[in-house]
Scaffold this motif. Structure first.
Motif, PDB file in Angstrom:
ATOM      1  N   LYS A  48       0.838  -1.209   0.000  1.00  0.00           N
ATOM      2  CA  LYS A  48       0.000   0.000   0.000  1.00  0.00           C
ATOM      3  C   LYS A  48       0.872   1.259   0.000  1.00  0.00           C
ATOM      4  CE  LYS A  48      -3.673  -2.395   2.385  1.00  0.00           C
ATOM      5  NZ  LYS A  48      -4.104  -2.849   3.677  1.00  0.00           N
ATOM      6  N   LYS A  51       2.149   1.937  -3.478  1.00  0.00           N
ATOM      7  CA  LYS A  51       1.086   2.515  -4.303  1.00  0.00           C
ATOM      8  C   LYS A  51       0.911   3.993  -3.983  1.00  0.00           C
ATOM      9  CE  LYS A  51      -3.716   2.385  -5.575  1.00  0.00           C
ATOM     10  NZ  LYS A  51      -5.027   1.855  -5.383  1.00  0.00           N
ATOM     11  N   ARG A  60       5.765   5.709 -10.821  1.00  0.00           N
ATOM     12  CA  ARG A  60       5.330   4.324 -11.057  1.00  0.00           C
ATOM     13  C   ARG A  60       6.369   3.569 -11.871  1.00  0.00           C
ATOM     14  NH1 ARG A  60       0.364   6.890 -10.842  1.00  0.00           N
ATOM     15  NH2 ARG A  60       0.281   7.379 -13.065  1.00  0.00           N
ATOM     16  N   PRO A  86      -0.313  -8.076  -4.930  1.00  0.00           N
ATOM     17  CA  PRO A  86      -1.258  -6.958  -4.759  1.00  0.00           C
ATOM     18  C   PRO A  86      -2.685  -7.430  -4.480  1.00  0.00           C
ATOM     19  CG  PRO A  86       0.192  -6.542  -6.612  1.00  0.00           C
ATOM     20  CD  PRO A  86       0.427  -7.971  -6.186  1.00  0.00           C
ATOM     21  N   GLN A  92      -5.127  -2.479  -5.528  1.00  0.00           N
ATOM     22  CA  GLN A  92      -5.104  -2.389  -6.981  1.00  0.00           C
ATOM     23  C   GLN A  92      -4.005  -1.427  -7.366  1.00  0.00           C
ATOM     24  OE1 GLN A  92      -8.962  -1.175  -8.336  1.00  0.00           O
ATOM     25  NE2 GLN A  92      -9.741  -3.256  -8.320  1.00  0.00           N
ATOM     26  N   MET A  93      -2.988  -1.954  -8.061  1.00  0.00           N
ATOM     27  CA  MET A  93      -1.921  -1.073  -8.504  1.00  0.00           C
ATOM     28  C   MET A  93      -1.406  -1.517  -9.857  1.00  0.00           C
ATOM     29  SD  MET A  93       1.118  -1.736  -5.835  1.00  0.00           S
ATOM     30  CE  MET A  93       2.493  -2.766  -6.271  1.00  0.00           C
ATOM     31  N   SER A  94      -0.881  -0.565 -10.594  1.00  0.00           N
ATOM     32  CA  SER A  94      -0.436  -0.835 -11.958  1.00  0.00           C
ATOM     33  C   SER A  94       1.046  -1.179 -12.027  1.00  0.00           C
ATOM     34  CB  SER A  94      -0.735   0.382 -12.837  1.00  0.00           C
ATOM     35  OG  SER A  94      -0.059   1.514 -12.336  1.00  0.00           O
TER      36      SER A  94
END
Length: 107
Positions: A48, A51, A60, A86, A92-94
């Protein structure tokens, strides 16, 4: 003066995300990433944190490269555990956790 210097060090706009920050955030995840099972709460806190720190495309991409480099340091990293991290943490992360991600395509 000392107080002002400390505040400036802590709040430097435009400061890029560092691999040290990413490594420190993911350190509690190593047992999960190498042995499987379930990630520890401190691991999920670290995910977290990454993110939250990676607020723009440049951060990122930097985080992605740091994660990729960290993953390559562990020959016994379980790819399926890394990819599921994740989701297992409910984040939710890219930024994929993988040895082979092309970080230049991260938005």
């Amino acid at each position: 003066m000392l107080l002002l210097a400390m505040i400036q060090i802590m709040v430097q706009p435009g400061q890029a995300l560092t691999c040290g920050q990413v490594d420190a955030s993911l350190a509690p995840c190593v047992p999960y990433l190498t042995q499987g099972g379930n990630p520890a709460p401190t691991c999920c806190d670290g995910v977290k944190n990454i993110k939250d720190m990676a607020a723009n495309t440049a951060d990122r991409r930097a985080a992605c490269n740091c994660v990729k480099n960290a993953a390559n340091r562990y020959s016994n990293l379980k790819d399926d555990a890394a990819q599921a991290l994740p989701t297992k943490c409910g984040v939710q992360m890219s930024i994929p956790i993988s040895r082979t991600t092309n970080c230049d395509i991260i938005n």
